[in-house]
Design a protein around this motif. Sequence first.
Motif, PDB file in Angstrom:
ATOM      1  N   ALA A  98       0.690  -4.413  -1.923  1.00 12.65           N
ATOM      2  CA  ALA A  98       0.262  -5.971  -1.685  1.00 12.65           C
ATOM      3  C   ALA A  98       0.928  -6.616  -2.994  1.00 12.65           C
ATOM      4  O   ALA A  98       1.364  -7.590  -2.499  1.00 12.65           O
ATOM      5  N   LEU A  99       0.622  -6.204  -4.360  1.00 11.32           N
ATOM      6  CA  LEU A  99       1.071  -6.826  -5.436  1.00 11.32           C
ATOM      7  C   LEU A  99       2.884  -7.167  -5.471  1.00 11.32           C
ATOM      8  O   LEU A  99       3.344  -8.027  -5.649  1.00 11.32           O
ATOM      9  N   ARG A 100       3.406  -6.017  -5.075  1.00 10.95           N
ATOM     10  CA  ARG A 100       5.048  -5.809  -5.172  1.00 10.95           C
ATOM     11  C   ARG A 100       5.150  -6.947  -3.708  1.00 10.95           C
ATOM     12  O   ARG A 100       6.404  -7.469  -4.054  1.00 10.95           O
ATOM     13  N   ALA A 101       4.518  -7.046  -2.736  1.00  9.81           N
ATOM     14  CA  ALA A 101       5.023  -8.056  -1.650  1.00  9.81           C
ATOM     15  C   ALA A 101       4.648  -9.525  -2.104  1.00  9.81           C
ATOM     16  O   ALA A 101       5.226 -10.295  -1.495  1.00  9.81           O
ATOM     17  N   GLY A 102       4.065  -9.529  -3.162  1.00 13.86           N
ATOM     18  CA  GLY A 102       3.876 -11.115  -3.698  1.00 13.86           C
ATOM     19  C   GLY A 102       2.296 -11.567  -3.495  1.00 13.86           C
ATOM     20  O   GLY A 102       2.155 -12.559  -3.952  1.00 13.86           O
ATOM     21  N   ALA A 103       1.286 -10.615  -3.248  1.00 12.81           N
ATOM     22  CA  ALA A 103      -0.064 -11.039  -3.083  1.00 12.81           C
ATOM     23  C   ALA A 103      -0.670 -11.607  -4.732  1.00 12.81           C
ATOM     24  O   ALA A 103      -0.133 -10.745  -5.528  1.00 12.81           O
ATOM     25  N   SER A 104      -1.449 -12.321  -4.770  1.00 13.49           N
ATOM     26  CA  SER A 104      -2.011 -12.624  -6.087  1.00 13.49           C
ATOM     27  C   SER A 104      -3.216 -12.213  -6.424  1.00 13.49           C
ATOM     28  O   SER A 104      -3.820 -12.060  -7.242  1.00 13.49           O
ATOM     29  N   GLY A 105      -3.937 -11.508  -5.299  1.00  8.90           N
ATOM     30  CA  GLY A 105      -5.283 -10.714  -5.494  1.00  8.90           C
ATOM     31  C   GLY A 105      -5.316  -9.755  -4.332  1.00  8.90           C
ATOM     32  O   GLY A 105      -4.843  -9.876  -3.469  1.00  8.90           O
ATOM     33  N   PHE A 106      -6.354  -8.665  -4.552  1.00 10.92           N
ATOM     34  CA  PHE A 106      -6.690  -7.779  -3.831  1.00 10.92           C
ATOM     35  C   PHE A 106      -8.243  -7.581  -3.797  1.00 10.92           C
ATOM     36  O   PHE A 106      -8.960  -7.538  -4.864  1.00 10.92           O
TER      37      PHE A 106
END
Length: 219
Positions: A98-106
């Motif tokens: 998710a972070l690699r895809a560009g998400a700012s948070g999880f």
Amino acid sequence: MTEPIRVLVCDDQVLVRTGLVTIIDAQPDLEVAGACENGRAAVDLAARLRPDVVVMDVRMPVLDGIEATRLLAGAGVPHPVKVLVVTTFNLDTYVYEALRAGASGFLLKDAPPAQLLHGIRTVAMGAALLDPEVTRRLVGTYAARIRPDEGTAEDIPLTPRELEVLRLIADGLSNSEIATALLISPETVKTFVSRILSKLGLRDRVQAVIYAYRRGLVT
């Protein structure tokens, strides 16, 4: 009064989607711009509705949340949207992807409503949601996968002091901890962080950590 934060909710489970919409819409500073059941619909709706934040599930039909996040917030996207990934799956792999895809948070779906709302507001302000230590653990786990040959520290357009701050960010230190370590004020640290993100064209601290690992600034 400032404009409310506009949120797009994407989840394939009707009950979950309805619950998220209800929780978000009850807040005076938040507004649900739309809701949908898969990643493809999220990409299409985001282009039309221009939300401030997309709350994104991971496992969905048609197009999963990771790929949808990449299309909404990934590298090279002309008008990226901030994405907060919310899922039932507490797996490092999902967080990493998710972070690699560009998400700012999880966040996990069993997080209390207050944490979800805090996450939306945090991401909307341009900050990363993950705790620095969590970010360090995740990125460190996958460092070998995310550190291709992308140059060396010598060609990074930062001053020595800015490089020092970047290394401390990547080591998982908060702004206050960096301030203590360098004997400077937290306000000065915030200025350094802003300069670093601006000079490197990064969105938030999560991207800064990944950048530092890619360049071999930390191991």
